[in-house]
Every structure is written in C-alpha cells, then in structure tokens.
Design a protein around this motif. Structure first.
Motif, PDB file in Angstrom:
ATOM      1  N   LEU A 148       6.519  -2.950 -14.230  1.00  0.00           N
ATOM      2  CA  LEU A 148       6.174  -3.969 -13.371  1.00  0.00           C
ATOM      3  C   LEU A 148       5.713  -3.393 -12.070  1.00  0.00           C
ATOM      4  O   LEU A 148       5.360  -4.249 -11.116  1.00  0.00           O
ATOM      5  CB  LEU A 148       7.318  -4.905 -13.062  1.00  0.00           C
ATOM      6  N   LEU A 149       5.338  -2.206 -11.848  1.00  0.00           N
ATOM      7  CA  LEU A 149       5.345  -1.710 -10.638  1.00  0.00           C
ATOM      8  C   LEU A 149       3.847  -1.546  -9.970  1.00  0.00           C
ATOM      9  O   LEU A 149       3.677  -2.026  -8.814  1.00  0.00           O
ATOM     10  CB  LEU A 149       5.726  -0.050 -10.682  1.00  0.00           C
ATOM     11  N   TYR A 150       3.014  -1.438 -10.820  1.00  0.00           N
ATOM     12  CA  TYR A 150       1.613  -1.211 -10.353  1.00  0.00           C
ATOM     13  C   TYR A 150       0.781  -2.478 -10.482  1.00  0.00           C
ATOM     14  O   TYR A 150       0.697  -3.110 -11.715  1.00  0.00           O
ATOM     15  CB  TYR A 150       0.815  -0.194 -10.892  1.00  0.00           C
ATOM     16  N   VAL A 151      -0.006  -2.963  -9.477  1.00  0.00           N
ATOM     17  CA  VAL A 151      -0.858  -3.982  -9.591  1.00  0.00           C
ATOM     18  C   VAL A 151      -2.116  -3.555 -10.293  1.00  0.00           C
ATOM     19  O   VAL A 151      -2.805  -2.678  -9.789  1.00  0.00           O
ATOM     20  CB  VAL A 151      -1.301  -4.524  -8.214  1.00  0.00           C
ATOM     21  N   ASP A 185       0.673  -1.130  -0.028  1.00  0.00           N
ATOM     22  CA  ASP A 185      -0.136  -0.056  -0.123  1.00  0.00           C
ATOM     23  C   ASP A 185       0.852   1.297   0.241  1.00  0.00           C
ATOM     24  O   ASP A 185       1.479   1.454   0.984  1.00  0.00           O
ATOM     25  CB  ASP A 185      -0.886  -0.051   1.286  1.00  0.00           C
ATOM     26  N   PRO A 186       1.062   1.965  -1.105  1.00  0.00           N
ATOM     27  CA  PRO A 186       1.951   3.312  -1.176  1.00  0.00           C
ATOM     28  C   PRO A 186       1.348   4.242  -0.042  1.00  0.00           C
ATOM     29  O   PRO A 186       2.213   5.076   0.170  1.00  0.00           O
ATOM     30  CB  PRO A 186       1.564   3.623  -2.569  1.00  0.00           C
ATOM     31  N   THR A 194      -2.153   2.689  -9.729  1.00  0.00           N
ATOM     32  CA  THR A 194      -3.297   2.225  -8.930  1.00  0.00           C
ATOM     33  C   THR A 194      -2.897   2.435  -7.590  1.00  0.00           C
ATOM     34  O   THR A 194      -2.002   2.949  -7.382  1.00  0.00           O
ATOM     35  CB  THR A 194      -3.646   0.870  -9.273  1.00  0.00           C
ATOM     36  N   GLY A 195      -3.829   1.885  -6.867  1.00  0.00           N
ATOM     37  CA  GLY A 195      -3.731   2.057  -5.239  1.00  0.00           C
ATOM     38  C   GLY A 195      -2.992   0.989  -4.653  1.00  0.00           C
ATOM     39  O   GLY A 195      -2.770   0.844  -3.367  1.00  0.00           O
ATOM     40  N   GLU A 196      -2.367   0.170  -5.608  1.00  0.00           N
ATOM     41  CA  GLU A 196      -1.486  -0.925  -5.006  1.00  0.00           C
ATOM     42  C   GLU A 196      -0.175  -1.029  -5.928  1.00  0.00           C
ATOM     43  O   GLU A 196      -0.294  -1.079  -7.079  1.00  0.00           O
ATOM     44  CB  GLU A 196      -2.062  -2.283  -5.189  1.00  0.00           C
ATOM     45  N   LEU A 220       0.582  -7.074 -13.253  1.00  0.00           N
ATOM     46  CA  LEU A 220       1.596  -5.897 -13.296  1.00  0.00           C
ATOM     47  C   LEU A 220       1.478  -5.246 -14.365  1.00  0.00           C
ATOM     48  O   LEU A 220       2.013  -5.574 -15.488  1.00  0.00           O
ATOM     49  CB  LEU A 220       3.049  -6.510 -12.820  1.00  0.00           C
ATOM     50  N   GLY A 221       1.376  -4.082 -14.292  1.00  0.00           N
ATOM     51  CA  GLY A 221       1.701  -3.098 -15.461  1.00  0.00           C
ATOM     52  C   GLY A 221       2.042  -1.452 -15.126  1.00  0.00           C
ATOM     53  O   GLY A 221       2.482  -1.356 -13.717  1.00  0.00           O
TER      54      GLY A 221
END
Length: 426
Positions: free
Chosen positions: A145-148, A111-112, A159-161, A154-155
């Motif tokens: 590969l950062l965002y769920v 969770d960022p 997003t919020g994750e 991964l893309g």
C-alpha cells in the motif's frame, strides 16, 4: 461522465464504510483548544499509542511549531478523517486505514525526497520483510500500500510518490495474566486459541476494530480447529459469515467480557481483574505492568498479527501547514522519538538512528531480545521490566520473521463491518 459516476459511486461506498465504522465505537473526542500566534499549527489526528504529551512537547520545542493532538479510538479517527479531511493536517494510525483514506481522497501523496531519512527506512516497510527469507504474512503487508502507482492506485512498485510515511510498527498478540492463565512457552504453547478457549469464558476481551479484532478471532478460530481459511488475509464472504456464526454462538454463551476502544481501556480491564486474556497492544501491557498487575505478552505459535504505523497528509494541507507537517514527519525519524517509543515496546522504521539515544540495556532488551541488565522504565517513568527479564518473542528480527497476518481492510469489508457490529451489540 463515466469517470464522474465511478468516483461518486466509490465515494458513496467509502462514506458508507466510514459510517459503519463509527458504530463500532462510542467514545467522544476531547475538546481541543488551538494556540493562536505567529507559529504554524499542525493538527494531528490519531490514537493514544503515539499521541502522547511528552512527544508533543518535545516536538514543539525542537521544531518551533504548535501541535494540536486529537487522540481517539482507531475506528473513530478513521471515520473522522475519511469524512472530513479539513479537521486534520497529519493523520497517524495503521496501514489498514490506508485503503479507506485513499479511496475517499482524504489524503494526498507524500514526496519521499522531502523526507530527510527516507534512505534509512529499513526493508520491512518497503518490501514487507526484514530479511529475504522471512515470510511476508497474509493481508496488507506495508509495501503493498506504500507507493502511488501511475494509475493512481496503491501498490508495491516503487515510484516517486508514497501514500504514507512508515514510522512506528509492531507485531501484536494477546496479553494474559499468568496468575489466572498458566504461563505458556513462546512460539510453542502460547496460542491465539486461548481467546476462544471455554476455560476462559466470561474473562476475554477483544479490540473493537473490525480490521484488527477480526483477525485475532480468525486466528483463534483456526487455532481451535473451528474453521479454516483459504487466505486469512482475504476471506471470502462465505468464510466471513461462517466465522461470525461461530463467534455469535460464543457471544450468546457469555464468553466475552467486552470490547475495548483504546489502549487505556484495555489496560483498565486487565489491571482491575475483569479479564484474564485479551487482545492487546504493547503499550497496554506496559500500563498493566506499571500498576503491579502481572501481564505477559504472548508469542503465539501461529504467528503474530502485525501492523505498520502510517503518517499521512490531509488533502487540505497546503502552504505553511504543509511545510510544518513535513518537519513533524521528519522529526519522528530523527532519533529521539524512536528511542522514546521503544520504551513501550514499539519499533521505529530507521532504528539505527535511535540506537545512540538508548542505553545499551534498552537496545539489548527491546531490539536484540536479550535479558535486561537492569530495570527498565516505560514512557511514564514506571518500571515495566525487571533485571534478568527477557522480551517475550525475542528480538526484532525474530518477531518479524513470525508474521501470520497484517492488519487489513479486505474486499469483503462492507460485510465484515456489518457482521462485526452485529457481533458487538448482540
């Protein structure tokens, strides 16, 4: 039922890949003794480049937690983490491990909003480039590969994750002894092609990791005009086989001195005079120079192979351990760790927070590419930079505007690992 079958099939594939990875390295893990008291214990699995005793001691003191570091070679730690997420709470390695970890469901999302300095992380990790005009480079640039994503993949769409916390990173190349290999000019004559130059036969070493060393050798083969690639970060099966056919011929002729599994191993090969040129990471160069052996870190005219350090949470980490793990991740971006890691030539994803904790000479040398106004010391206190010396490759911005490819796990990974193992043991 289809979903269950698909997951099991994917899981079997990942486990097969992980088992193949283990064959690339044989160094065992050190015995770990965990402290048992009221403080939470966070088990950190990673490599020697960041799992250093001064960092562990400082974090324990400042956070009031117990830290158990378990360092190993890159193939080892990825195998261990993907096979059994119960053995770690935090995983520290490089972004090329993310596909295997995520597909094996070894890690959970982060969770960022719980990352204190998320807003300070620079654009490199979030967009793949420091400046809008920079080339992103081939392969798995970190933002890819950062965002769920909503479908669980991964893309790059925010997003919020997130799948990992971006922290240390660098642009890697090859190290060489200028007493044995004539000194080249950064970005002009220094070349990946030196790894496959017959003049260095028998005096070349390669990092023993198929998602890293593969690209060093692919860049070398292209630089020597031995073959080309449609997309070096996403090779076809035909290109992979062609590359390894070339490498096997070099191996049969005794071109390679060996393959190293850890940074200390690479430093020993160079400092003992066993190799003249090899794949290297920045800490290895510092270690060699600290022994008095000359070692230059090339700025290849073809561009660097870059990597993004990742910190991940085990899917098994919950409760008190999870809270302590978040504290540890936040600590890494709090300033002092970034200043410490700069002494071995690494960058941190929010450098301005570390800047006040670095001397003006350190900042100018490591980040600005300016000549050192005084001698500089590495993490172990040894002198690694002499007055008047400039960092090869220039500033942080210049280095990351010259990226050829990122460490990557390609769709042809199964074949790559198979051919890599054949190459190493041939």
């Amino acid at each position: 039922m289809t979903t269950i079958k698909t997951y099991k099939s994917g899981r079997r594939k990942v486990l097969k890949q992980a088992c193949a990875l283990l064959a690339t390295s044989c160094t065992g893990f050190p015995a770990i003794i965990s402290a048992r008291d009221a403080k939470p214990t966070v088990r950190v699995l990673g490599t020697h480049v960041t799992l250093q005793e001064p960092l562990r001691q400082r974090a324990e003191k400042e956070l009031g937690i117990n830290l158990v570091y378990s360092p190993g070679g890159s193939a080892q730690v990825l195998f261990r983490a993907s096979m059994d997420p119960s053995v770690f709470d935090v995983y520290e390695q490089w972004s090329n491990s993310m596909r295997v970890l995520w597909q094996s469901r070894a890690i959970q999302s982060i969770d960022p909003d719980r990352i204190d300095y998320w807003g300070e992380i620079n654009p490199l990790s979030k967009t793949g480039r420091l400046s809008p005009g920079d080339s992103i480079g081939a392969g798995d640039a970190p933002h890819r590969l950062l965002y769920v994503q909503p479908d669980g993949s991964l893309g790059s769409q925010p997003t919020g994750e997130v799948s990992y916390l971006p922290y240390v990173h660098n642009a890697d190349s090859l190290g060489y002894n200028p007493q044995r290999v004539p000194e080249g000019q950064p970005y002009e004559t220094e070349s990946w092609g030196w790894l496959l130059d017959p003049k260095h036969a028998g005096r070349v070493a390669i990092v023993n990791a198929p998602s890293i060393g593969l690209f060093d050798l692919a860049l070398a083969a292209r630089a020597r005009g031995l073959m080309d690639f449609g997309d070096i970060g996403n090779m076809t099966r035909g290109e992979v086989n062609q590359l390894f056919d070339i490498l096997m011929r070099f191996k049969a002729e005794g071109h390679f001195r060996g393959f190293w599994n850890s940074v200390p191993h690479s430093a020993k090969l160079m400092s003992r005079g066993e190799v003249d040129v090899q794949s290297m990471f920045s800490p290895g160069v510092s270690m060699v120079r600290a022994t008095g052996t000359p070692c230059l870190y090339a700025a290849p005219k073809e561009g660097y192979r870059a990597w993004q350090g990742v910190m991940c949470l085990s899917r098994e980490t919950r409760g008190e351990q999870e809270e302590a793990a978040y504290q540890y991740m936040n600590w890494w971006l709090s300033g002092w760790p970034g200043a410490f890691i700069s002494k071995q030539g690494y960058y941190i994803s929010n450098p301005e927070r570390s800047r006040p904790l670095m001397s003006p000479t350190e900042w100018d040398y490591w980040y600005q590419g300016r000549a050192a106004a005084a001698e500089l010391r590495g993490p172990d206190g040894s002198v690694t930079v002499q007055p008047g010396e400039e960092r090869r490759g220039g500033s942080y911005a210049q280095r990351f505007s010259n990226i050829a490819v990122w460490n990557t796990v390609m769709p042809t990974f199964d074949l790559t690992v198979q051919r890599w193992n054949e190459f190493v043991i041939a």
